[in-house]
Motif scaffolding. Structure first.
Motif: not given
Length: 524
Positions: A23-31, A173-176
């Motif tokens: 599944t496509p995912v995206r991670a909002l990389s900021r902690m 945060a992570i976004q699919m």
């Protein structure tokens, strides 16, 4: 196009293909971003999952006004659901026949419904309205920032320098999905990275570079493709922590097959249970632009919309069963949203056209299990569209405040204004550990109060300075019930609501650093 150009110009260096379970995912990389998603003075172990119903969900056939069935059948006779098959939430309100699992969650106190959600002067363009919802902006604003991105920029002004780190080693945060969400866009750059390749999760967990069509051929182009895939995985700063979390947990519940939403939530459950400190996940289910063929003419309980709502119902139910078996169900709040609803009157193509307000559904063990607002009127309309009851930014504000503990200037800077909150969460403590097991067991009896004094009861686990008060939905203190040091154990006091107008109120208990809230209804 100006906004699109802005995002295009500011995200490339932060965009890395990645994927979970195909599944496509995206991670909002900021902690720390969501650390206290929004409050550095209060830590939180809570998680928010956003489900985007992409295309504009028909809210009238999702949450049905049983108290207006004559008008309902008259205005949308070719797509109306038979009253006898509508699933009841209460005597006035029902839900689509395909959502039996959601009805069960309602019966178990795990569903909150917010009626009539939109914004003033709603825009009926998919693209423009989606921007408005993602940015948390007014209809006449054109912001290059998102409602989460604004907070994240203020909290981590030097990002991405220094992240990940020991304090927050995980993506906040992570976004699919394959398209970076505007919601995490900061004023100068994206506050995260896109993780979008459909098979990278398996590659990451298994330590391979195999793509969706198998291994590249042993040729010069194939070897270059292998190298590119290897760089993609290695350049993902959070790949190791995501892999570690995924390796720590396996899904316990059975998820429906052929359901893309279930596939995404299955990954979320695994990462939450695996100990990832990520606080926000976004998943998406498309197909809700039902201009035609929304139902099957011979049976309006079936068709495209029924299929979509069934996928939502079965996926969310399986997700929460999985979280329960994995031991982290109390930590997760899930909220649906769509860019707009549909028009009241159906069209001749067995469908509905772009409309305005919609219901939002909020799931979890900590929600107030109520319907907020009235069923939208099907006859008191604005050019054939439903009128607004709740601004979507009120819902955002309520979630940030009541779920994550954001308050004061931080809340205002995220939402750009002060919005009246709605009672979504029944226990406003900032950490699940403060409220697991109903530590306070705060309740009012009887409830509603119909002219006779009620009794507020609660239990203190330890002796503490106690404040107990009744507030209206704007947070104004209406009655002070107690302000004293009280001993551990069961406590009670009388509530005389004769001076309060009929309506809904909060009873708030503060004991030391802990806080709990219950809803009180006054009905004279």
């Amino acid at each position: 196009m100006k906004r699109r150009d802005f995002i295009k110009a500011t995200t490339p260096l932060l965009t890395v293909p990645f994927l979970l379970n195909g599944t496509p995912v995206r991670a909002l990389s900021r902690m720390k971003v969501l650390n206290p998603l929004f409050n550095t003075t209060l830590s939180t172990d809570r998680v928010l999952v956003l489900i985007q119903l992409q295309g504009g969900n028909d809210g009238i056939n999702t949450v049905i006004p049983l108290d207006q069935m004559s008008d309902y059948n008259s205005l949308r006779g070719n797509i109306a659901l038979p009253e006898s098959k509508i699933l009841k939430l209460n005597t006035a309100t029902g839900i689509h026949t395909a959502m039996t699992e959601v009805q069960s969650m309602w019966q178990n106190g795990m569903l909150n419904v917010v009626q009539g959600v939109t914004y003033p002067n709603p825009n009926l363009s998919h693209f423009r309205s989606t921007d408005i919802w993602m940015a948390g902006e007014a209809y006449n604003q054109y912001l290059n920032t998102g409602w989460l991105g604004r907070y994240l920029d203020a909290e981590f002004p030097n990002y991405p320098t220094g992240y990940p780190n020991a304090t927050m080693p995980d993506p906040p945060a992570i976004q699919m999905g394959a398209v970076m969400s505007l919601s995490a866009q900061g004023p100068s750059q994206s506050m995260g990275m896109a993780i979008q390749d459909p098979t990278t999760f398996y590659n990451l967990v298994n330590g391979t570079t195999k793509g969706p069509f198998g291994d590249p051929p042993d040729t010069r182009p194939g070897n270059e493709l292998k190298f590119i895939r290897q760089v993609e995985t290695e350049s993902q700063a959070y790949s190791s922590v995501i892999k570690t979390a995924a390796d720590k947990a396996n899904n316990m519940a059975s998820y429906p097959s052929g359901n893309s939403l279930a596939d995404q939530l299955k990954i979320v459950a695994r990462l939450v249970a695996g100990g990832l400190m990520t606080r926000v996940y976004m998943v998406t289910l498309g197909g809700f632009d039902t201009h035609a063929g929304q139902v099957v003419s011979s049976d309006t309980t079936t068709g495209a919309h029924a299929t979509l709502l069934s996928r939502v119902s079965t996926a969310v139910s399986a997700f929460y069963e999985d979280l329960k078996q994995l031991g982290c169900v109390d930590r997760v709040l899930t909220m649906t949203f769509s860019e707009f609803g549909r028009r009241v009157q159906s069209n001749a193509s067995l469908g509905t056209d772009h409309g305005t307000s919609e219901p939002m559904m909020v799931f979890g063990t900590k929600v107030n299990p109520i319907v907020i607002g009235n069923n939208p009127s099907l006859t008191d309309l604005d050019s054939g569209n439903l009128k607004m009851q709740t601004d979507f930014r009120q819902v955002y504000t309520s979630v940030l405040s009541q779920w994550f503990g954001v308050s004061g200037a931080e809340l205002t800077s995220s939402m750009l204004a002060d919005f009246t909150q709605v009672p979504i969460i029944k226990d406003l403590s900032n950490s699940v550990s403060d409220s697991t097991g109903d530590v306070f067991a705060l309740q009012c009896n009887p409830n509603p109060l119909d002219g006779i004094p009620g009794t507020i009861r609660y239990t203190l686990p330890v002796s503490a300075d106690v404040q107990l008060r009744v507030m209206d939905l704007d947070g104004r203190i209406m009655i002070n019930l107690a302000s004293a040091y009280q001993s551990a154990g069961e406590q009670h006091c009388s509530l005389n609501a004769a001076s309060l107008p009929s309506g809904s109120y909060f009873c708030e208990l503060r004991a030391g650093q802990r806080r709990s809230v219950c809803r009180v209804v006054v009905a004279h």
